[in-house]
Design a protein around this motif. Structure first.
Motif, short mmCIF file in Angstrom:
data_model
loop_
_atom_site.label_atom_id
_atom_site.label_comp_id
_atom_site.label_asym_id
_atom_site.label_seq_id
_atom_site.Cartn_x
_atom_site.Cartn_y
_atom_site.Cartn_z
N UNK A 14 0.83 -1.21 0.00
CA UNK A 14 0.00 0.00 0.00
C UNK A 14 0.87 1.26 0.00
N UNK A 15 1.91 1.25 0.80
CA UNK A 15 2.77 2.44 0.90
C UNK A 15 3.45 2.74 -0.43
N UNK A 16 3.81 1.70 -1.20
CA UNK A 16 4.44 1.90 -2.50
C UNK A 16 3.46 2.54 -3.48
N UNK A 17 2.24 2.02 -3.51
CA UNK A 17 1.24 2.58 -4.41
C UNK A 17 0.91 4.01 -4.00
N UNK A 18 0.85 4.27 -2.71
CA UNK A 18 0.57 5.63 -2.25
C UNK A 18 1.64 6.60 -2.73
N UNK A 19 2.91 6.20 -2.68
CA UNK A 19 4.00 7.07 -3.15
C UNK A 19 3.85 7.39 -4.63
N UNK A 20 3.49 6.38 -5.42
CA UNK A 20 3.30 6.59 -6.86
C UNK A 20 2.19 7.61 -7.09
N UNK A 21 1.07 7.45 -6.41
CA UNK A 21 -0.08 8.32 -6.61
C UNK A 21 0.19 9.73 -6.07
N UNK A 22 0.98 9.84 -5.01
CA UNK A 22 1.29 11.15 -4.43
C UNK A 22 2.14 12.02 -5.36
N UNK A 23 2.73 11.41 -6.39
CA UNK A 23 3.48 12.19 -7.37
C UNK A 23 2.52 13.11 -8.16
#
Length: 82
Positions: A14-23
């Protein structure tokens, strides 16, 4: 805006996907969908983004993009049909 993100590698966190989307903008939540019986990740998630324009840009740029060896499906999440 609520976004469906599918065809994810089962090892994605989840944290990895969140980082991608936060871009693209502020992420309010990331919800991975788990199998009810096994509690294992089913390979798709819902991401809630604060700004609709940022969400639409994320959809346009990430749909079909390769991530952890798989091509993501990224689109606006629609309410279930009844």
């Amino acid at each position: 805006m609520n976004i469906y993100v599918g065809n994810l590698n089962y090892r994605v966190k989840e944290s990895e996907l969140q980082k991608v989307m936060e871009e693209y903008g502020t992420v309010n939540s990331v919800k991975f969908i788990l199998d009810r019986e096994t509690k294992r990740f089913k390979g798709f998630a819902f991401v809630e983004m604060e700004d609709e324009q940022a969400a639409r840009q994320a959809i346009a740029e990430l749909d079909g993009a390769e991530y952890h060896g798989r091509r993501m499906v990224v689109k606006e999440a629609l309410p279930p049909k009844r």
